[in-house]
Design a protein around this motif. Structure first.
Motif, PDB file in Angstrom:
ATOM      1  N   LEU A  16      26.325  34.576  35.625  1.00  0.00           N
ATOM      2  CA  LEU A  16      27.216  35.255  36.563  1.00  0.00           C
ATOM      3  C   LEU A  16      28.661  34.790  36.351  1.00  0.00           C
ATOM      4  CD1 LEU A  16      25.094  35.004  39.842  1.00  0.00           C
ATOM      5  CD2 LEU A  16      25.164  36.880  38.178  1.00  0.00           C
ATOM      6  N   THR A  17      29.553  35.748  36.369  1.00  0.00           N
ATOM      7  CA  THR A  17      30.984  35.454  36.270  1.00  0.00           C
ATOM      8  C   THR A  17      31.648  35.831  37.592  1.00  0.00           C
ATOM      9  OG1 THR A  17      31.011  35.885  33.886  1.00  0.00           O
ATOM     10  CG2 THR A  17      33.127  35.956  35.046  1.00  0.00           C
ATOM     11  N   TYR A  18      32.384  34.899  38.151  1.00  0.00           N
ATOM     12  CA  TYR A  18      33.069  35.117  39.426  1.00  0.00           C
ATOM     13  C   TYR A  18      34.560  35.304  39.147  1.00  0.00           C
ATOM     14  CZ  TYR A  18      28.794  33.099  41.440  1.00  0.00           C
ATOM     15  OH  TYR A  18      27.493  32.836  41.804  1.00  0.00           O
ATOM     16  N   SER A  19      35.108  36.398  39.612  1.00  0.00           N
ATOM     17  CA  SER A  19      36.521  36.696  39.390  1.00  0.00           C
ATOM     18  C   SER A  19      37.190  36.965  40.747  1.00  0.00           C
ATOM     19  CB  SER A  19      36.661  37.913  38.477  1.00  0.00           C
ATOM     20  OG  SER A  19      38.022  38.233  38.278  1.00  0.00           O
ATOM     21  N   TRP A  20      38.289  36.253  40.999  1.00  0.00           N
ATOM     22  CA  TRP A  20      38.971  36.326  42.298  1.00  0.00           C
ATOM     23  C   TRP A  20      40.347  36.979  42.133  1.00  0.00           C
ATOM     24  CZ3 TRP A  20      36.524  34.154  46.630  1.00  0.00           C
ATOM     25  CH2 TRP A  20      35.434  33.330  46.382  1.00  0.00           C
ATOM     26  N   ASP A  21      40.576  38.001  42.966  1.00  0.00           N
ATOM     27  CA  ASP A  21      41.885  38.635  43.070  1.00  0.00           C
ATOM     28  C   ASP A  21      42.385  38.368  44.492  1.00  0.00           C
ATOM     29  OD1 ASP A  21      44.098  40.254  43.391  1.00  0.00           O
ATOM     30  OD2 ASP A  21      43.225  41.983  42.391  1.00  0.00           O
ATOM     31  N   GLY A  23      45.142  39.252  46.012  1.00  0.00           N
ATOM     32  CA  GLY A  23      45.917  40.286  46.677  1.00  0.00           C
ATOM     33  C   GLY A  23      47.392  39.990  46.830  1.00  0.00           C
ATOM     34  N   ASP A  24      47.883  38.981  46.098  1.00  0.00           N
ATOM     35  CA  ASP A  24      49.301  38.605  46.212  1.00  0.00           C
ATOM     36  C   ASP A  24      50.023  38.705  44.872  1.00  0.00           C
ATOM     37  OD1 ASP A  24      48.048  36.546  44.912  1.00  0.00           O
ATOM     38  OD2 ASP A  24      48.809  34.955  46.212  1.00  0.00           O
ATOM     39  N   ASN A  25      49.449  39.517  43.981  1.00  0.00           N
ATOM     40  CA  ASN A  25      50.029  39.743  42.644  1.00  0.00           C
ATOM     41  C   ASN A  25      49.979  38.516  41.740  1.00  0.00           C
ATOM     42  OD1 ASN A  25      50.763  42.481  43.190  1.00  0.00           O
ATOM     43  ND2 ASN A  25      52.561  41.742  44.312  1.00  0.00           N
ATOM     44  N   SER A  26      49.215  37.524  42.125  1.00  0.00           N
ATOM     45  CA  SER A  26      49.029  36.362  41.247  1.00  0.00           C
ATOM     46  C   SER A  26      47.922  36.680  40.243  1.00  0.00           C
ATOM     47  CB  SER A  26      48.659  35.131  42.071  1.00  0.00           C
ATOM     48  OG  SER A  26      47.433  35.337  42.764  1.00  0.00           O
ATOM     49  N   PRO A  27      47.847  35.957  39.133  1.00  0.00           N
ATOM     50  CA  PRO A  27      46.805  36.225  38.146  1.00  0.00           C
ATOM     51  C   PRO A  27      45.397  36.030  38.711  1.00  0.00           C
ATOM     52  CG  PRO A  27      48.534  34.845  37.212  1.00  0.00           C
ATOM     53  CD  PRO A  27      48.788  34.916  38.684  1.00  0.00           C
ATOM     54  N   THR A  28      44.455  36.831  38.212  1.00  0.00           N
ATOM     55  CA  THR A  28      43.056  36.685  38.614  1.00  0.00           C
ATOM     56  C   THR A  28      42.523  35.331  38.140  1.00  0.00           C
ATOM     57  OG1 THR A  28      42.733  39.072  38.504  1.00  0.00           O
ATOM     58  CG2 THR A  28      40.761  37.699  38.407  1.00  0.00           C
ATOM     59  N   VAL A  29      41.690  34.717  38.978  1.00  0.00           N
ATOM     60  CA  VAL A  29      41.135  33.398  38.681  1.00  0.00           C
ATOM     61  C   VAL A  29      39.623  33.506  38.625  1.00  0.00           C
ATOM     62  CG1 VAL A  29      40.924  31.007  39.461  1.00  0.00           C
ATOM     63  CG2 VAL A  29      43.073  32.256  39.808  1.00  0.00           C
ATOM     64  N   GLU A  30      39.019  32.821  37.655  1.00  0.00           N
ATOM     65  CA  GLU A  30      37.566  32.845  37.514  1.00  0.00           C
ATOM     66  C   GLU A  30      36.971  31.502  37.920  1.00  0.00           C
ATOM     67  OE1 GLU A  30      36.309  34.093  33.667  1.00  0.00           O
ATOM     68  OE2 GLU A  30      36.992  36.167  33.948  1.00  0.00           O
ATOM     69  N   GLY A  31      35.802  31.569  38.525  1.00  0.00           N
ATOM     70  CA  GLY A  31      35.096  30.360  38.917  1.00  0.00           C
ATOM     71  C   GLY A  31      34.318  30.579  40.197  1.00  0.00           C
ATOM     72  N   GLU A  32      33.237  29.862  40.333  1.00  0.00           N
ATOM     73  CA  GLU A  32      32.434  29.971  41.555  1.00  0.00           C
ATOM     74  C   GLU A  32      33.183  29.357  42.739  1.00  0.00           C
ATOM     75  OE1 GLU A  32      27.914  28.768  43.075  1.00  0.00           O
ATOM     76  OE2 GLU A  32      28.502  28.540  40.975  1.00  0.00           O
ATOM     77  N   THR A  49      34.852  39.615  42.571  1.00  0.00           N
ATOM     78  CA  THR A  49      34.011  40.428  41.686  1.00  0.00           C
ATOM     79  C   THR A  49      33.035  39.508  40.967  1.00  0.00           C
ATOM     80  OG1 THR A  49      35.816  42.012  41.354  1.00  0.00           O
ATOM     81  CG2 THR A  49      33.981  42.068  39.788  1.00  0.00           C
ATOM     82  N   VAL A  50      31.737  39.809  41.106  1.00  0.00           N
ATOM     83  CA  VAL A  50      30.691  39.038  40.428  1.00  0.00           C
ATOM     84  C   VAL A  50      30.058  39.946  39.370  1.00  0.00           C
ATOM     85  CG1 VAL A  50      28.551  37.728  40.666  1.00  0.00           C
ATOM     86  CG2 VAL A  50      30.263  37.694  42.504  1.00  0.00           C
ATOM     87  N   THR A  51      30.030  39.451  38.140  1.00  0.00           N
ATOM     88  CA  THR A  51      29.585  40.270  37.009  1.00  0.00           C
ATOM     89  C   THR A  51      28.464  39.559  36.263  1.00  0.00           C
ATOM     90  OG1 THR A  51      31.841  41.119  36.772  1.00  0.00           O
ATOM     91  CG2 THR A  51      30.340  41.441  34.914  1.00  0.00           C
ATOM     92  N   ASN A  52      27.459  40.359  35.862  1.00  0.00           N
ATOM     93  CA  ASN A  52      26.440  39.862  34.924  1.00  0.00           C
ATOM     94  C   ASN A  52      26.262  40.909  33.832  1.00  0.00           C
ATOM     95  OD1 ASN A  52      24.877  41.884  36.020  1.00  0.00           O
ATOM     96  ND2 ASN A  52      23.376  40.519  36.986  1.00  0.00           N
TER      97      ASN A  52
END
Length: 211
Positions: A16-21, A23-32, A49-52
């Motif tokens: 599983l890949t966890y991706s966080w946005d 909402g403040d125009n900062s870069p997306t960050v990945e991690g649980e 966003t959780v992706t498999n």
């Protein structure tokens, strides 16, 4: 800084890949589990966003970020003399890195300057003054800090004495003194003519030689 953590399940042993946005125009960050600092107050919609291997799913939630007042430091107390320039070294911090700020120094003697964190000021009267540094952010949050300036008196300087230096017995001699002082002080002029007569006061005086 705020910590965000998510948990998800998946059929099989998919990664599983966890991706966080945020909402403040900062870069997306990945991690649980991730950390994020919002640069300004406001209401933000955070999207996870959780992706498999089979696709992805999203979940959103709202974060309300409250404004924080700046932290202000006016500096150390100072001791100075009348007519001497005093340097002020103010500082402040604000976690809202996108905030703009207005700066005001009140020197405690009726004089105020703005938009200068490191001003100078000259006191013309001796005394103790409470100096106040005020920093206000663009959301209206205001913080103050104070310091004390002790202004010591300075003796006046006699720059010139003019008058009669050669006179006849019984004649009247006239004298005038010129004085400077870094303050707005009032002066008392006391003259002793060295002839045993009483002292005379005044900026402009006369003396009659009786020898």
């Amino acid at each position: 800084t705020t910590t965000f953590s998510a948990a998800a399940t998946s059929y099989g042993d998919d990664t599983l890949t966890y991706s966080w946005d945020f909402g403040d125009n900062s870069p997306t960050v990945e991690g649980e589990t991730v950390n994020h600092q919002f640069a300004d107050n406001g209401t933000y919609t955070v999207t996870l966003t959780v992706t498999n291997a089979g696709g992805s799913t999203q979940q959103t939630f709202t974060v309300n970020v409250d404004n924080v007042s700046p932290v202000v430091e006016a500096g150390d107390n100072q001791i100075t003399l009348q007519g001497t320039t005093v340097n002020f070294d103010g500082a402040f911090t604000d976690p809202g890195i996108l905030d703009t700020h207005t700066i005001e120094w009140d020197f405690g003697d009726g004089n105020v300057v703005t938009d200068n964190l490191n001003p100078t000021h000259t006191y013309t009267q001796n005394g103790n003054y409470t100096v106040t540094l005020t920093v206000t952010d663009d959301d209206g949050a205001r913080t103050q800090d104070t310091l004390t300036v002790q202004v010591n008196n300075v003796a006046p300087t006699i720059t010139e004495i003019t008058g009669d230096t050669v006179i006849n017995e019984g004649d009247t001699a006239n004298y005038t003194a010129t004085v400077t002082d870094p303050g707005d002080d009032k002066f008392t002029y006391t003259w002793n003519f060295g002839d045993g007569t009483d002292s005379v006061t005044g900026e402009n005086v006369s003396s009659t030689d009786g020898s």
